[in-house]
Scaffold this active site. Structure first.
Site, PDB file in Angstrom:
ATOM      1  N   MET A  56       0.828  -1.206   0.000  1.00  0.00           N
ATOM      2  CA  MET A  56       0.000   0.000   0.000  1.00  0.00           C
ATOM      3  C   MET A  56       0.864   1.259   0.000  1.00  0.00           C
ATOM      4  O   MET A  56       0.566   2.234  -0.700  1.00  0.00           O
ATOM      5  CB  MET A  56      -0.936   0.005   1.206  1.00  0.00           C
ATOM      6  CG  MET A  56      -1.946   1.134   1.192  1.00  0.00           C
ATOM      7  SD  MET A  56      -3.044   1.154   2.629  1.00  0.00           S
ATOM      8  CE  MET A  56      -4.060  -0.298   2.312  1.00  0.00           C
ATOM      9  N   GLY A  57       1.956   1.232   0.770  1.00  0.00           N
ATOM     10  CA  GLY A  57       2.848   2.380   0.798  1.00  0.00           C
ATOM     11  C   GLY A  57       3.513   2.612  -0.547  1.00  0.00           C
ATOM     12  O   GLY A  57       3.558   3.740  -1.049  1.00  0.00           O
ATOM     13  N   TRP A 115       2.396   1.657  -3.391  1.00  0.00           N
ATOM     14  CA  TRP A 115       1.370   2.094  -4.342  1.00  0.00           C
ATOM     15  C   TRP A 115       1.211   3.613  -4.318  1.00  0.00           C
ATOM     16  O   TRP A 115       1.027   4.259  -5.369  1.00  0.00           O
ATOM     17  CB  TRP A 115       0.032   1.428  -4.016  1.00  0.00           C
ATOM     18  CG  TRP A 115      -1.121   2.063  -4.729  1.00  0.00           C
ATOM     19  CD1 TRP A 115      -1.357   2.065  -6.075  1.00  0.00           C
ATOM     20  CD2 TRP A 115      -2.190   2.825  -4.145  1.00  0.00           C
ATOM     21  NE1 TRP A 115      -2.509   2.777  -6.357  1.00  0.00           N
ATOM     22  CE2 TRP A 115      -3.032   3.244  -5.192  1.00  0.00           C
ATOM     23  CE3 TRP A 115      -2.521   3.168  -2.834  1.00  0.00           C
ATOM     24  CZ2 TRP A 115      -4.175   4.003  -4.968  1.00  0.00           C
ATOM     25  CZ3 TRP A 115      -3.654   3.927  -2.612  1.00  0.00           C
ATOM     26  CH2 TRP A 115      -4.460   4.331  -3.672  1.00  0.00           C
ATOM     27  N   HIS A 116       1.304   4.222  -3.154  1.00  0.00           N
ATOM     28  CA  HIS A 116       1.206   5.676  -3.080  1.00  0.00           C
ATOM     29  C   HIS A 116       2.393   6.349  -3.763  1.00  0.00           C
ATOM     30  O   HIS A 116       2.252   7.451  -4.303  1.00  0.00           O
ATOM     31  CB  HIS A 116       1.125   6.131  -1.617  1.00  0.00           C
ATOM     32  CG  HIS A 116      -0.228   5.975  -1.011  1.00  0.00           C
ATOM     33  ND1 HIS A 116      -0.564   4.937  -0.171  1.00  0.00           N
ATOM     34  CD2 HIS A 116      -1.362   6.715  -1.141  1.00  0.00           C
ATOM     35  CE1 HIS A 116      -1.824   5.050   0.205  1.00  0.00           C
ATOM     36  NE2 HIS A 116      -2.339   6.123  -0.377  1.00  0.00           N
ATOM     37  N   GLY A 117       3.550   5.709  -3.736  1.00  0.00           N
ATOM     38  CA  GLY A 117       4.711   6.292  -4.398  1.00  0.00           C
ATOM     39  C   GLY A 117       6.009   5.700  -3.876  1.00  0.00           C
ATOM     40  O   GLY A 117       6.072   5.231  -2.732  1.00  0.00           O
TER      41      GLY A 117
END
Length: 399
Positions: free
Chosen positions: A327-328, A330-332
């Site tokens: 998830m982290g 995925w944010h960047g």
């Protein structure tokens, strides 16, 4: 302001065009209890042009290419799945579905420029594509209708800001318009959600983001961590993030309701959560549930089935760290997004350990309104600290 230069829900003018365009659909659903499929298709084309036309034409081209690619990919996997059931092809199809998003995320990391594949909402469309492939493999989706799938991908109320709907739920609404009585409820919910979205996005979000945030940011960057600016920025940014994002989501849900679709809500009073797990059941719910169902649960099933770890607790903790690391990322691909993910994984593992300890040794611990209020208070502090990390301001402060 020209019609092709408006980001969805970012400007009140967008809503004027939206209400005018939706009025025939609203009247048809109210009077006849029917929905014109051709009119919805026309609306989709018009509002996609508003979002991706003009100066955004490159995004529009990328969107068209992306949808063609995903439609052919899912068709190919569905055709193969009807004949065989090889896991290798399944994993290859999932990897291919993720590839455009992967390129979008990785390209700026190497050359500092946005990828040619990038367009507004690519993450949400990728989640929908991966979901289709996984549910086909599970046998939950047995038939593939390309045009319905394209409508699912390009449902314009949710394309830019979510929520991430499920195909089977969307298809049911697509094929069956609500009765006139049920649509009255939808209409009421839609109007309420849109007006609440205005309160969140254009009043509270604006106040926290445009008025207070610059003040506390300047103070924080000037005085550092040991200052009131630290707390001010942490709380103001957290509230701004919620009201801005929740406002966008309310607009998307409200417009969906006006069109006769029961799109799931995305936020449910997350700052009143008594623990971090409950927070993730209330914050960006469609994304949380997507990651839970399509990553965490499948990873846990594999770890337990293959007996990778003897302890279910260890397997669960590894699953949480893998989930929030993804998830982290995925944010960047930046250190603060990765730290944000690892921080939340740690919180959830600590929360689970606390629950296990309470079951064994906490029989005499008090449980009342005061302890619940204290739990909500602690969870709020932990979440706001995570948003401080997420904001990236620490990168400016230290580097």
């Amino acid at each position: 302001m020209s019609i092709e230069h408006v980001i969805p829900y970012a400007n009140p003018v967008y809503f004027i065009w939206l209400i005018i365009a939706l009025l025939p659909m609203i009247l048809t659903l109210l009077i006849k209890g029917k929905r014109w499929g051709w009119y919805q298709t026309a609306l989709t084309i018009v509002f996609l042009y508003i979002s991706f036309g003009g100066h955004y034409w490159q995004q529009g081209v990328a969107l068209i290419g992306y949808v063609i690619f995903q439609t052919i990919l899912v068709y190919g996997y569905h055709t193969y799945r009807k004949k065989k059931n090889g896991s290798g092809v399944f994993y290859g199809a999932v990897a291919a579905a993720i590839l455009p998003l992967f390129l979008v995320k990785v390209t700026p990391f190497f050359d500092g420029q946005s990828s040619l594949f990038n367009f507004l909402g690519i993450s949400y469309l990728t989640f929908k594509s991966v979901q289709m492939i996984m549910e086909m493999r599970d046998g939950m989706i047995k038939e593939y209708h390309p045009f319905r799938y394209i409508q699912f991908l390009l449902f314009f109320p949710t394309i830019s800001s979510g929520p991430i709907d499920r195909y089977r739920r969307f298809e049911k609404d697509l094929l069956t318009a609500p009765s006139q009585e049920k649509y009255l409820d939808f209409l009421g919910k839609g109007v309420w959600n849109i007006f609440l979205g205005f309160l969140y996005k254009f009043i509270l979000g604006y106040y926290f983001g445009q008025v207070l945030l610059p003040i506390v940011t300047k103070d924080f960057l000037h005085h550092g961590l040991i200052s009131w600016g630290f707390l001010g920025y942490m709380y103001v940014y957290s509230l701004y993030l919620f009201f801005d994002f929740a406002g966008y989501s309310l607009f998307a849900v409200g417009v969906s309701n006006l069109m006769g679709y029961d799109t799931p809500v995305n936020f449910n009073k997350p700052f009143l959560s008594p623990n971090i797990k409950e927070f993730w059941n209330r914050w960006h719910m469609s994304l949380s549930f997507w990651f839970r169902d399509y990553i965490y649960m499948r990873l846990m099933f594999t770890l337990i089935k293959k007996k990778v770890f003897k302890s279910r607790i260890v397997a669960s903790n590894v699953g949480y760290f893998a989930l929030f690391l993804i998830m982290g990322v995925w944010h960047g691909l930046t250190w603060y997004y990765i730290l944000y993910g690892l921080y939340h994984a740690t919180l959830i593992c600590v929360n689970d350990a606390w629950i296990r300890w309470k079951k064994k040794h906490g029989k005499n611990l008090p449980s009342n309104k005061a302890t619940k209020a204290f739990s909500i208070f602690l969870t709020f502090q932990a979440v706001c600290l995570s948003f401080l990390i997420f904001s990236g301001i620490l990168d400016k402060l230290f580097f």
